[in-house]
Write an enzyme that holds these catalytic residues in place. Structure first.
Site, PDB file in Angstrom:
ATOM      1  N   ARG A  56     -84.709  -9.055 -97.629  1.00  0.00           N
ATOM      2  CA  ARG A  56     -84.336  -9.311 -96.898  1.00  0.00           C
ATOM      3  C   ARG A  56     -84.357 -11.389 -97.335  1.00  0.00           C
ATOM      4  O   ARG A  56     -85.037 -11.713 -97.908  1.00  0.00           O
ATOM      5  CB  ARG A  56     -83.515  -9.316 -96.080  1.00  0.00           C
ATOM      6  CG  ARG A  56     -84.809  -9.432 -95.051  1.00  0.00           C
ATOM      7  CD  ARG A  56     -85.086 -10.230 -93.738  1.00  0.00           C
ATOM      8  NE  ARG A  56     -84.118 -11.552 -93.913  1.00  0.00           N
ATOM      9  CZ  ARG A  56     -85.209 -13.077 -94.341  1.00  0.00           C
ATOM     10  NH1 ARG A  56     -86.384 -12.397 -94.948  1.00  0.00           N
ATOM     11  NH2 ARG A  56     -84.127 -13.485 -94.187  1.00  0.00           N
ATOM     12  N   GLY A  57     -82.599 -11.679 -97.611  1.00  0.00           N
ATOM     13  CA  GLY A  57     -82.656 -13.386 -97.723  1.00  0.00           C
ATOM     14  C   GLY A  57     -82.808 -13.317 -99.759  1.00  0.00           C
ATOM     15  O   GLY A  57     -82.838 -12.220-100.542  1.00  0.00           O
ATOM     16  N   ALA A  58     -81.858 -14.454-100.258  1.00  0.00           N
ATOM     17  CA  ALA A  58     -80.702 -14.012-101.236  1.00  0.00           C
ATOM     18  C   ALA A  58     -82.334 -14.242-102.292  1.00  0.00           C
ATOM     19  O   ALA A  58     -81.713 -13.533-103.407  1.00  0.00           O
ATOM     20  CB  ALA A  58     -79.623 -14.449-101.534  1.00  0.00           C
ATOM     21  N   ARG A  99     -76.429  -5.124-101.431  1.00  0.00           N
ATOM     22  CA  ARG A  99     -75.925  -6.098-100.886  1.00  0.00           C
ATOM     23  C   ARG A  99     -75.196  -6.665-101.615  1.00  0.00           C
ATOM     24  O   ARG A  99     -74.967  -7.328-102.412  1.00  0.00           O
ATOM     25  CB  ARG A  99     -77.296  -7.006-100.192  1.00  0.00           C
ATOM     26  CG  ARG A  99     -78.521  -6.566 -99.607  1.00  0.00           C
ATOM     27  CD  ARG A  99     -77.836  -6.106 -97.797  1.00  0.00           C
ATOM     28  NE  ARG A  99     -77.713  -7.025 -97.788  1.00  0.00           N
ATOM     29  CZ  ARG A  99     -78.043  -7.558 -96.122  1.00  0.00           C
ATOM     30  NH1 ARG A  99     -79.767  -8.081 -96.458  1.00  0.00           N
ATOM     31  NH2 ARG A  99     -77.963  -8.691 -95.370  1.00  0.00           N
ATOM     32  N   ASP A 245     -77.141 -17.799 -98.071  1.00  0.00           N
ATOM     33  CA  ASP A 245     -76.611 -16.586 -99.015  1.00  0.00           C
ATOM     34  C   ASP A 245     -75.303 -16.364-100.253  1.00  0.00           C
ATOM     35  O   ASP A 245     -76.295 -15.656-101.465  1.00  0.00           O
ATOM     36  CB  ASP A 245     -76.610 -15.490 -98.584  1.00  0.00           C
ATOM     37  CG  ASP A 245     -77.686 -14.778 -97.791  1.00  0.00           C
ATOM     38  OD1 ASP A 245     -78.709 -13.615 -98.204  1.00  0.00           O
ATOM     39  OD2 ASP A 245     -78.166 -15.060 -96.718  1.00  0.00           O
ATOM     40  N   ASN A 255     -74.058 -18.055 -94.650  1.00  0.00           N
ATOM     41  CA  ASN A 255     -75.515 -18.172 -94.217  1.00  0.00           C
ATOM     42  C   ASN A 255     -75.330 -16.676 -92.614  1.00  0.00           C
ATOM     43  O   ASN A 255     -74.396 -16.015 -92.665  1.00  0.00           O
ATOM     44  CB  ASN A 255     -75.993 -19.128 -93.893  1.00  0.00           C
ATOM     45  CG  ASN A 255     -77.785 -19.149 -93.510  1.00  0.00           C
ATOM     46  OD1 ASN A 255     -78.586 -18.283 -94.667  1.00  0.00           O
ATOM     47  ND2 ASN A 255     -78.522 -19.631 -92.844  1.00  0.00           N
TER      48      ASN A 255
END
Length: 354
Positions: A56-58, A99, A245, A255
């Site tokens: 996860r995390g853009a 996502r 994000d 975010n």
């Protein structure tokens, strides 16, 4: 199967590994209690790993999707060289749907798609796409290091900072965005204290941010999300430093849920807010944060903490993953191309043109 290095030597900078024609992701669902990798051999497996929060995390999602495109193209070509372009589409669509909020996902897929369009119909796309995915990965690391230094320059010596969720190496190709700034500022001897919100419901702050900072021997103090305002009132915070994000054309920032809450508290106490994100996170096609799609996940995540059920039976749940902080509440957006102070549409457009 695990990648070929000692699990005891694994750091957050090793979260995405391409080795022996396979993609390995450090499983962020089981950190910090367990250091384990998930082996991925197809784009479908990669899309599922993104959806299920293995990664996860853009920026990290973008890098992972690029490698997922390599797996999709390899499988399509091996199934028959003549129609590999049409075969790849279904798995690429799965990656796109994994996502909805993280714009880096779509940015990486578009970049890989453009390369596919330049290849010959009967050309094996695997190596060319792999070279491009590796370039995306390395460019992200370089961008994070640049942002780390630019953001650290804004911080005065003796400052105390607070961060939310996890915007470190685990959330990127390596080094980190918000945590990259904290790492660089700590190396410069500027930080007198680092605080991290626990970040419900997945506890990325408690599990991931704390783990990363302690690996770097950066002392960190954890607090419940609702404790930040009280900490600010006591004069214990100078900067809020977070990742993003997706950033809209006017500088509104999406975010992790709770970021807006933190920014509101910061503004009430006359504190500064820094958002750290690569330009691949900026979506100039969206005029404002009102147009940013906000993912809403299963309410079971709120009803439980880890594997333990904590909520009363029958309670309804609203579980948005992100919120939007208006540009007017952000003091600086730090990118690899430079810093935008007091962001607005004109300043964001100038940044992206340059």
């Amino acid at each position: 199967m695990q990648p070929r290095f000692d699990p005891e030597q694994v750091t957050a900078d090793d979260a995405i590994v391409w080795q022996e024609s396979k993609l390995f992701l450090l499983d962020q669902r089981v950190l910090p209690q367990q250091v384990a990798f998930v082996e991925l051999n197809s784009a479908t497996e990669t899309a599922n790993a993104i959806t299920e929060m293995v990664v996860r995390g853009a920026p990290a999602i973008g890098v992972t999707a690029a490698y997922g495109m390599v797996l999709a193209a390899r499988a399509a070509y091996q199934a028959g060289a003549v129609q590999w372009r049409s075969r790849i589409r279904a798995e690429v669509d799965l990656l796109r749907r994994s996502r909805p909020t993280a714009v880096n996902l779509f940015w990486a897929i578009k970049r890989m798609d453009q390369l596919i369009g330049a290849l010959a119909d009967d050309e094996d796309p695997t190596e060319r796409l792999l070279t491009e995915a590796k370039a995306i990965h390395q460019e992200d690391i370089a961008a994070n290091r640049a942002m780390g230094d630019l953001g650290a320059e804004l911080i005065a010596a003796g400052s105390k900072v607070i961060t939310h969720c996890n915007a470190g190496a685990l959330a990127t190709g390596g080094y980190g965005t918000a945590l990259g700034v904290i790492r660089s500022a700590f190396k410069s001897g500027k930080l007198a204290g680092v605080y991290a919100d626990e970040t419900r419901p997945w506890l990325q702050g408690a599990r991931l941010t704390a783990w990363e900072l302690l690996q770097d021997r950066i002392p960190v103090t954890l607090l419940a999300d609702g404790a930040a305002a009280s900490l600010m009132r006591q004069g214990e915070v100078d900067w809020v430093i977070v990742g993003s994000d997706r950033i809209a054309a006017n500088g509104d920032v999406a975010n992790k849920i709770g970021t807006y809450h933190l920014a509101v508290a910061a503004k009430h106490h006359q504190l500064k807010v820094m958002v750290v994100a690569p330009t691949s996170t900026i979506d100039m096609s969206l005029p404002s944060g009102a147009e940013i799609p906000i993912e809403v996940r299963d309410g079971a995540e709120i009803k439980s903490c880890g594997d333990k059920r904590v909520a009363a039976d029958g309670a309804e749940v609203w579980n948005p993953v992100f919120d939007v902080t208006p540009a007017g509440m952000v003091d600086a957006i730090v990118t690899e191309k430079g810093v935008v102070h007091a962001p607005n549409e004109e300043k964001m457009r100038k940044l992206m043109i340059n």
